[in-house]
Design a protein around this motif. Structure first.
Motif, PDB file in Angstrom:
ATOM      1  N   GLU A 124       0.700  -1.175   0.096  1.00  0.00           N
ATOM      2  CA  GLU A 124       0.123   0.040   0.024  1.00  0.00           C
ATOM      3  C   GLU A 124       0.954   1.285   0.097  1.00  0.00           C
ATOM      4  O   GLU A 124       0.337   2.319  -0.451  1.00  0.00           O
ATOM      5  N   ARG A 125       2.098   1.066   0.481  1.00  0.00           N
ATOM      6  CA  ARG A 125       2.903   2.460   0.528  1.00  0.00           C
ATOM      7  C   ARG A 125       4.287   1.871   0.291  1.00  0.00           C
ATOM      8  O   ARG A 125       5.116   1.635   0.934  1.00  0.00           O
ATOM      9  N   VAL A 126       4.653   2.144  -1.069  1.00  0.00           N
ATOM     10  CA  VAL A 126       6.017   1.963  -1.510  1.00  0.00           C
ATOM     11  C   VAL A 126       6.795   3.229  -1.616  1.00  0.00           C
ATOM     12  O   VAL A 126       6.407   4.234  -2.007  1.00  0.00           O
ATOM     13  N   VAL A 127       8.120   3.251  -0.932  1.00  0.00           N
ATOM     14  CA  VAL A 127       8.924   4.459  -1.245  1.00  0.00           C
ATOM     15  C   VAL A 127      10.052   4.297  -1.931  1.00  0.00           C
ATOM     16  O   VAL A 127      10.701   3.176  -1.725  1.00  0.00           O
ATOM     17  N   PHE A 128      10.526   4.952  -2.790  1.00  0.00           N
ATOM     18  CA  PHE A 128      11.760   4.848  -3.565  1.00  0.00           C
ATOM     19  C   PHE A 128      12.950   5.889  -2.882  1.00  0.00           C
ATOM     20  O   PHE A 128      12.549   7.194  -2.795  1.00  0.00           O
ATOM     21  N   PHE A 129      13.959   5.336  -2.358  1.00  0.00           N
ATOM     22  CA  PHE A 129      15.171   6.368  -2.073  1.00  0.00           C
ATOM     23  C   PHE A 129      16.219   5.895  -3.038  1.00  0.00           C
ATOM     24  O   PHE A 129      16.758   5.042  -3.114  1.00  0.00           O
ATOM     25  N   GLY A 130      16.726   7.110  -3.861  1.00  0.00           N
ATOM     26  CA  GLY A 130      17.562   6.966  -4.733  1.00  0.00           C
ATOM     27  C   GLY A 130      18.879   8.069  -4.748  1.00  0.00           C
ATOM     28  O   GLY A 130      18.760   8.983  -4.057  1.00  0.00           O
ATOM     29  N   GLY A 131      19.892   7.559  -5.223  1.00  0.00           N
ATOM     30  CA  GLY A 131      21.213   8.562  -5.416  1.00  0.00           C
ATOM     31  C   GLY A 131      21.465   8.885  -7.027  1.00  0.00           C
ATOM     32  O   GLY A 131      20.569   8.576  -7.843  1.00  0.00           O
ATOM     33  N   ALA A 132      22.673   9.159  -7.068  1.00  0.00           N
ATOM     34  CA  ALA A 132      23.217   9.655  -8.238  1.00  0.00           C
ATOM     35  C   ALA A 132      22.966   8.661  -9.381  1.00  0.00           C
ATOM     36  O   ALA A 132      22.781   8.911 -10.713  1.00  0.00           O
ATOM     37  N   GLY A 133      23.301   7.204  -9.028  1.00  0.00           N
ATOM     38  CA  GLY A 133      23.026   6.157 -10.228  1.00  0.00           C
ATOM     39  C   GLY A 133      21.751   5.947 -10.668  1.00  0.00           C
ATOM     40  O   GLY A 133      21.591   5.438 -11.860  1.00  0.00           O
ATOM     41  N   THR A 134      20.637   6.646 -10.205  1.00  0.00           N
ATOM     42  CA  THR A 134      19.410   6.963 -10.910  1.00  0.00           C
ATOM     43  C   THR A 134      19.443   7.675 -12.002  1.00  0.00           C
ATOM     44  O   THR A 134      18.666   7.482 -13.148  1.00  0.00           O
ATOM     45  N   SER A 135      20.156   8.635 -12.005  1.00  0.00           N
ATOM     46  CA  SER A 135      20.418   9.457 -13.300  1.00  0.00           C
ATOM     47  C   SER A 135      21.527   9.383 -14.178  1.00  0.00           C
ATOM     48  O   SER A 135      21.571  10.098 -15.188  1.00  0.00           O
TER      49      SER A 135
END
Length: 249
Positions: free
Chosen positions: A15-26
């Protein structure tokens, strides 16, 4: 069942997914990360002082012209566009699965892809403000200002990007929002970050009982704590998950 299929099932039942990202996402959008062989810290060698120094509050205040020469060359990528990771996360949010994105990036690509709930821990190149009178400028407006160190059209003060430099504290409201989102998550997706930069890396420890999924090309010190580790492209992993969950992705 492979790891992507397992993660997909967790998200489908969440019901509640959260994404935590850094430089590798871009990086798949053509924006270099910091610490890899092709990252900023190596490519910017010879620019003057070490990048960690040139991107500090002290250096900005003492050498604004040199700071902006470096900043405009190495930190701004106006032609960058959202990649598969950004698009997949926006699709999951529209589908009612993703509650929030927490990012260490300053490029604004999550919003460009359509994500609405984004906690930008380190600020954004797209917001700029005069240090003297507080006048606000977009990225394009700031770049059009006169001088190497841009000067406010209203008062002549130096215009500072709304990015968190070394020696500066994080925005406490943004931090509190990110902590609250992660604590409430039933699945925390972590992608494109080495999890070595604090205090941001400490956010993983705020997860309260939810599944922890790490999506990275490289190993991290948190791998043993994860419920699933997906090696390879963050964009490819998230694309496959979104395609399985979102009918119109």
């Amino acid at each position: 069942m492979n790891k992507i299929e397992q993660v997909t099932e967790w998200i489908r039942g969440s019901e509640r997914v959260v994404f935590f990202g850094g430089a590798g996402t871009s990086t798949e959008s053509g924006i270099p990360d910091f610490r890899s062989a092709a990252g900023l810290y190596r490519s910017a060698q010879g620019s003057g002082a070490p990048p960690e120094v040139m991107l500090s509050h002290t250096y900005f205040m003492e050498h604004p012209e040199s700071f902006f020469e470096f900043y405009k060359k190495h930190m701004i990528y106006r032609d960058a566009r959202p990649n598969a990771a950004h698009e997949a996360l926006a699709a999951l949010e529209r589908a009612g699965k993703l509650a929030a994105v927490v990012t260490q990036n300053i490029d604004g690509l999550h919003q460009a892809a359509g994500s609405r709930v984004v906690y930008e821990l380190h600020g954004s190149v797209h917001r700029n403000r005069c240090m003297a009178c507080g006048a606000a400028y977009t990225l394009d407006e700031m770049l059009a200002l006169p001088g190497v160190a841009p000067r406010c059209r209203a008062c002549g003060g130096v215009v500072k990007p709304d990015v968190v430099l070394y020696e500066e504290p994080l925005d406490q409201d943004v931090w509190a929002g990110a902590v609250e989102a992660i604590r409430a998550a039933d699945v925390l997706l972590v992608g494109g970050t080495s999890l070595t930069v604090y205090p941001a890396a400490g956010l993983v420890g705020e997860l309260r009982g939810g599944k922890l999924v790490l999506m990275n090309r490289e190993e991290t010190s948190f791998d043993r704590r994860a419920d699933a580790v997906v090696r390879g492209s963050v964009g490819e992993a998230l694309r496959r998950v979104a395609e399985a969950i979102v009918a119109d992705f």
